[in-house]
Motif scaffolding. Structure first.
Motif, short mmCIF file in Angstrom:
data_model
loop_
_atom_site.label_atom_id
_atom_site.label_comp_id
_atom_site.label_asym_id
_atom_site.label_seq_id
_atom_site.Cartn_x
_atom_site.Cartn_y
_atom_site.Cartn_z
N UNK A 101 0.83 -1.21 0.00
CA UNK A 101 0.00 0.00 0.00
C UNK A 101 0.87 1.27 0.00
N UNK A 102 0.19 2.41 -0.06
CA UNK A 102 0.84 3.72 -0.18
C UNK A 102 1.23 4.28 1.18
N UNK A 103 2.04 3.53 1.94
CA UNK A 103 2.52 4.01 3.24
C UNK A 103 3.99 4.39 3.12
N UNK A 104 4.34 5.51 3.74
CA UNK A 104 5.74 5.91 3.73
C UNK A 104 6.59 4.93 4.54
N UNK A 105 6.06 4.53 5.69
CA UNK A 105 6.73 3.55 6.54
C UNK A 105 5.69 2.77 7.33
N UNK A 106 6.07 1.55 7.71
CA UNK A 106 5.26 0.76 8.63
C UNK A 106 6.18 0.30 9.74
N UNK A 107 5.93 0.76 10.95
CA UNK A 107 6.80 0.44 12.10
C UNK A 107 8.26 0.75 11.80
N UNK A 108 8.48 1.88 11.15
CA UNK A 108 9.85 2.33 10.89
C UNK A 108 10.51 1.72 9.67
N UNK A 109 9.79 0.90 8.92
CA UNK A 109 10.36 0.24 7.74
C UNK A 109 9.63 0.73 6.48
N UNK A 110 10.40 1.14 5.46
CA UNK A 110 9.82 1.55 4.18
C UNK A 110 9.91 0.38 3.20
N UNK A 111 8.81 0.13 2.49
CA UNK A 111 8.76 -0.98 1.53
C UNK A 111 8.75 -0.47 0.09
N UNK A 112 9.00 0.82 -0.09
CA UNK A 112 8.81 1.45 -1.39
C UNK A 112 9.86 1.07 -2.43
N UNK A 113 10.94 0.43 -2.03
CA UNK A 113 11.96 0.02 -3.00
C UNK A 113 11.88 -1.47 -3.33
N UNK A 114 10.99 -2.19 -2.67
CA UNK A 114 10.87 -3.63 -2.89
C UNK A 114 10.06 -3.91 -4.15
N UNK A 115 10.21 -5.13 -4.66
CA UNK A 115 9.45 -5.57 -5.84
C UNK A 115 8.76 -6.88 -5.50
N UNK A 116 7.48 -6.97 -5.85
CA UNK A 116 6.68 -8.18 -5.64
C UNK A 116 6.20 -8.68 -7.00
N UNK A 117 6.40 -9.98 -7.25
CA UNK A 117 6.02 -10.57 -8.53
C UNK A 117 5.15 -11.80 -8.28
#
Length: 342
Positions: A189-205
């Protein structure tokens, strides 16, 4: 770094007995050596490191590989190349990149994923930053879905914390327990961070056979109307594909919040392969094995493949999936014949 510092402290008692200048020189050398050994450029030449934020995808090299190794999939190549390039060069990402690949077995979904991850992490599928999930292996029991959800969230959280550029591949999505994949919804989802962790650079296939029938029908309709398959565009298939897998109980994405919340960036169709594409697969496999391409063997392999529809026999019903096994048999026979003639 810690080992080098520890070694320095072990040496200090002996150094104290020396001249002050000698002691200072020894300490300086030790610190210089420590700094050199701990420098990322040196360290990462021996140990796999997570890519830095400054590293960029080599789009030209990726395109060359896709063009030379993936056959009959103009849509998939074009969409994936543009999607990954845009994602990797965007400094203001709002969410992870999420791709859902659909089509019958043997059309190249796994192959494209393998090529892609090799351009993100040099070790490819062997990389500690690339994670492959198989429902029948990792999530086998229907009664333990709640446990699997907790484990999946913990696994993704831990690995993205270790490397923001982590890649997660979910194969055989059509065998995934309904609702299980929704456990990763917060990470997409469009969250900057979740519990201090950002997932914005990850890739899911996601890889799935679901929707393959819809794709095959569309490809057949194009063929029947006399249009070349290269004219099929993403807009011709993507809306139908997303709706189809959302309403398919055996898709792994049945009534999934990932679709409902528009968190999957692209639904990518893999078209059924024609005779010419299977022929290209056989030739490419022979070249990869270091053999001179023998057109008689290529034709023999092709003649053992089965095609559909039953009357027209246009598309391979297994894509290129059995090419390697059939080539083993024909090449073995050719070697035996050549020895017998000597």
């Amino acid at each position: 770094m810690r080992r080098a510092v520890g070694l320095l402290w072990l040496l200090l008692p002996g150094l104290v007995a020396q001249e002050p200048i000698s002691v200072g020189l020894a300490i300086g050398v030790a610190w210089a050596l420590t700094s050199f050994l701990s420098h990322p450029r040196f360290y990462c030449s021996y140990v796999e490191c997570c890519p830095s934020a400054e590293q960029r995808l080599d789009a030209s090299a990726l395109k060359v590989q896709l063009d030379s190794k993936l056959f009959g999939q103009h849509l998939a190549k074009d969409v994936v190349l543009k999607a990954v390039l845009g994602f990797s060069t965007n400094p203001a990402r709002k969410k992870p990149l999420t791709l859902s690949l659909h089509g019958w077995a043997g059309t190249g979904k796994n192959f494209l994923s393998q090529i892609l991850v090799e351009h993100i992490h040099a070790a490819g599928l062997r990389s500690k930053f690339v994670h492959l999930f198989l429902p029948t292996l990792h999530f086998p029991h229907d009664a333990q879905v709640k446990l699997y959800k907790d484990q999946l969230q913990s696994w993704i959280r831990g690995n993205v914390s270790a490397c923001p550029h982590s890649v997660f591949i979910f194969d055989e999505m059509d065998k995934m327990h309904p609702g299980l994949i929704d456990a990763i919804k917060p990470f997409l989802d469009y969250y900057e961070q979740i519990d201090g962790v950002s997932y914005r650079r990850a890739i899911f296939i996601f890889l799935s056979n679901a929707g393959g029938d819809l794709i095959n029908k569309a490809a057949l309709d194009f063929w029947m109307s006399g249009k070349p398959r290269e004219e099929i565009q993403l807009k011709d298939l993507e809306p139908m594909l997303s709706v189809g897998v959302f309403n398919n109980k055996n898709s792994g994405l049945w009534h999934s919040s990932l679709i409902d919340r528009n968190l999957i960036d692209y639904f990518i169709p893999f078209l059924p392969l024609e005779h010419r594409h299977v022929r290209m697969c056989v030739r490419a496999e022979m070249v990869a094995r270091g053999y001179v391409v023998d057109e008689q063997i290529v034709q023999a392999v092709l003649e053992e493949m089965t095609f559909f529809p039953k009357e027209q026999k246009i598309f391979s019903d297994k894509g290129c999936k059995t090419v390697q096994a059939k080539l083993d048999i024909h090449e073995g026979a050719a070697v035996r014949d050549s020895r017998a003639k000597r």
